[in-house]
Design a protein around this motif. Structure first.
Motif, mmCIF file in Angstrom:
data_model
loop_
_atom_site.group_PDB
_atom_site.id
_atom_site.type_symbol
_atom_site.label_atom_id
_atom_site.label_comp_id
_atom_site.label_asym_id
_atom_site.label_seq_id
_atom_site.Cartn_x
_atom_site.Cartn_y
_atom_site.Cartn_z
ATOM 1 N N LYS A 177 0.854 -1.192 0.000
ATOM 2 C CA LYS A 177 0.000 0.000 0.000
ATOM 3 C C LYS A 177 0.893 1.246 0.000
ATOM 4 C CE LYS A 177 -3.799 -2.490 0.768
ATOM 5 N NZ LYS A 177 -3.190 -3.798 1.001
ATOM 6 N N ASP A 178 0.365 2.351 -0.494
ATOM 7 C CA ASP A 178 1.152 3.582 -0.596
ATOM 8 C C ASP A 178 1.658 4.055 0.766
ATOM 9 O OD1 ASP A 178 0.831 3.670 -3.323
ATOM 10 O OD2 ASP A 178 -0.918 4.997 -3.258
ATOM 11 N N TYR A 179 0.886 3.833 1.811
ATOM 12 C CA TYR A 179 1.256 4.313 3.140
ATOM 13 C C TYR A 179 2.217 3.361 3.864
ATOM 14 C CZ TYR A 179 -2.346 0.984 4.625
ATOM 15 O OH TYR A 179 -3.088 -0.154 4.817
ATOM 16 N N GLU A 180 2.438 2.184 3.317
ATOM 17 C CA GLU A 180 3.283 1.188 3.990
ATOM 18 C C GLU A 180 4.765 1.453 3.713
ATOM 19 O OE1 GLU A 180 0.665 -2.869 4.440
ATOM 20 O OE2 GLU A 180 1.544 -2.481 2.465
ATOM 21 N N THR A 181 5.580 1.185 4.718
ATOM 22 C CA THR A 181 7.025 1.310 4.582
ATOM 23 C C THR A 181 7.623 -0.045 4.199
ATOM 24 O OG1 THR A 181 7.449 0.734 6.907
ATOM 25 C CG2 THR A 181 7.007 3.068 6.399
ATOM 26 N N PHE A 182 8.929 -0.052 3.917
ATOM 27 C CA PHE A 182 9.601 -1.312 3.617
ATOM 28 C C PHE A 182 9.541 -2.261 4.811
ATOM 29 C CE2 PHE A 182 12.601 0.743 0.271
ATOM 30 C CZ PHE A 182 11.555 0.773 -0.631
ATOM 31 N N SER A 183 9.570 -1.705 6.007
ATOM 32 C CA SER A 183 9.459 -2.539 7.210
ATOM 33 C C SER A 183 8.094 -3.214 7.276
ATOM 34 C CB SER A 183 9.679 -1.691 8.466
ATOM 35 O OG SER A 183 10.983 -1.158 8.492
ATOM 36 N N ASP A 184 7.053 -2.487 6.875
ATOM 37 C CA ASP A 184 5.709 -3.071 6.820
ATOM 38 C C ASP A 184 5.657 -4.218 5.809
ATOM 39 O OD1 ASP A 184 4.578 -1.265 8.671
ATOM 40 O OD2 ASP A 184 4.316 0.238 7.098
ATOM 41 N N VAL A 185 6.345 -4.023 4.690
ATOM 42 C CA VAL A 185 6.377 -5.053 3.655
ATOM 43 C C VAL A 185 7.047 -6.310 4.201
ATOM 44 C CG1 VAL A 185 7.267 -5.668 1.370
ATOM 45 C CG2 VAL A 185 6.365 -3.373 1.777
ATOM 46 N N PHE A 186 8.133 -6.124 4.940
ATOM 47 C CA PHE A 186 8.823 -7.253 5.569
ATOM 48 C C PHE A 186 7.871 -8.007 6.499
ATOM 49 C CE2 PHE A 186 11.024 -8.738 9.419
ATOM 50 C CZ PHE A 186 11.829 -9.722 8.866
ATOM 51 N N ILE A 187 7.157 -7.273 7.331
ATOM 52 C CA ILE A 187 6.209 -7.880 8.272
ATOM 53 C C ILE A 187 5.092 -8.614 7.532
ATOM 54 C CG2 ILE A 187 4.469 -7.368 10.036
ATOM 55 C CD1 ILE A 187 6.293 -5.043 10.940
ATOM 56 N N ASN A 188 4.672 -8.068 6.399
ATOM 57 C CA ASN A 188 3.592 -8.689 5.634
ATOM 58 C C ASN A 188 3.952 -10.077 5.106
ATOM 59 O OD1 ASN A 188 1.937 -6.495 6.044
ATOM 60 N ND2 ASN A 188 2.319 -5.564 4.051
ATOM 61 N N CYS A 189 5.239 -10.332 4.945
ATOM 62 C CA CYS A 189 5.680 -11.662 4.497
ATOM 63 C C CYS A 189 5.322 -12.723 5.530
ATOM 64 C CB CYS A 189 7.186 -11.671 4.255
ATOM 65 S SG CYS A 189 7.714 -10.658 2.849
ATOM 66 N N TYR A 190 5.176 -12.309 6.799
ATOM 67 C CA TYR A 190 4.847 -13.232 7.887
ATOM 68 C C TYR A 190 3.394 -13.062 8.353
ATOM 69 C CZ TYR A 190 9.926 -13.639 8.073
ATOM 70 O OH TYR A 190 11.242 -13.855 7.741
ATOM 71 N N LYS A 191 2.885 -11.844 8.189
ATOM 72 C CA LYS A 191 1.557 -11.497 8.702
ATOM 73 C C LYS A 191 0.454 -12.363 8.101
ATOM 74 C CE LYS A 191 -1.556 -7.480 8.693
ATOM 75 N NZ LYS A 191 -1.661 -6.045 8.296
ATOM 76 N N TYR A 192 0.567 -12.679 6.830
ATOM 77 C CA TYR A 192 -0.500 -13.405 6.143
ATOM 78 C C TYR A 192 -0.279 -14.916 6.086
ATOM 79 C CZ TYR A 192 -1.701 -8.715 4.512
ATOM 80 O OH TYR A 192 -2.037 -7.385 4.461
#
Length: 246
Positions: A177-192
């Motif tokens: 998402k536009d508001y997400e940072t690279f750190s958020d992207v990293f977390i998303n790899c595990y979040k889902y």
């Protein structure tokens, strides 16, 4: 397993549509990379060619890697589009569509490299410890053996922790998402992650790694052929997960 079977079915159809174009597009980066590598071989035989390593090899290999990565990343666009519409866009169309985002993709790739190094630091430090023991106590066979075992265990733990990130990092960035940072992207790899996600990540990681134990060149050839399958499966799964989370 029904969801995984669905992804496999779609991936097979997707690959039939795009694998030929993907291999044709990858041909130029491969040739350029081989040209760069050729000068390394020449330099090993004749020091005169070392200057060409800096002038030709480094630019060739850097360009080949980046161009190959951009082409492979475009598989996410193609898989997303295929999963929704099955239209007649080519892979080249998606590469052109991504041109304005290539700078951000390069920054993200740098972020991934830094994160991987940091998370693998326990293995790196343990390996350095083995070298230290080798120089200070070369006769300590049992000590060396214990350090090898502990380093392997640390490496195994590091690898298991990193598997979801390494496997899904491009899909997580693609759906960023536009508001997400690279750190958020990293977390998303595990979040889902769910059972299917773990099975997919482990299976792809194992299949990707095994050929490298035999021959790195063989691994490169096999991965070139399997990228279309793996990227599409990952994209299908990630798309379903983020939509179910809404």
């Amino acid at each position: 397993m029904s969801e995984i079977n669905k992804y496999l079915k779609y991936s097979k159809k997707f690959s039939k549509k795009y694998i030929k174009e993907y291999l044709i597009l990858m041909l130029k980066p491969i040739i350029v990379g081989l040209i760069g590598y050729m000068f390394v071989q020449l330099a090993m035989k004749n020091p005169f060619f070392i200057i060409f390593v800096f002038l030709i090899t480094f630019p060739c290999i850097f360009w080949a890697f980046w161009r190959g990565y951009v082409i492979t990343y475009a598989l996410n666009y193609a898989a997303y589009d295929f999963y929704n519409d099955e239209n007649d866009y080519t892979l080249l169309d998606f590469i052109e569509q991504n041109k304005t985002k290539e700078k951000n993709l390069a920054l993200y790739l740098s972020f991934c490299a830094i994160v991987t190094i940091i998370l693998f630091m326990p293995t790196i430090l343990s390996s350095i410890s083995i070298l230290g023991t080798l120089f200070t106590n070369p006769a300590g066979i049992m000590t060396m053996l214990n350090k090898f075992v502990s380093t392997f265990i640390i490496f195994l733990i590091n690898s298991i922790v990193l598997i979801p990130f390494i496997n899904f990092m491009t899909q997580a960035f693609f759906f960023k998402k536009d508001y997400e940072t690279f750190s958020d992207v990293f977390i998303n790899c595990y979040k889902y992650l769910d059972k299917d996600g773990v099975i997919i990540a482990l299976t792809i990681s194992i299949i990707s790694s095994l050929p490298g134990l035999l021959n790195p060149v063989l691994q490169g050839v096999i991965m070139l052929l399997l990228n279309v399958y793996f990227y599409s499966i990952n994209t299908f799964w990630f798309y379903d997960k983020i939509n179910k989370k809404k």
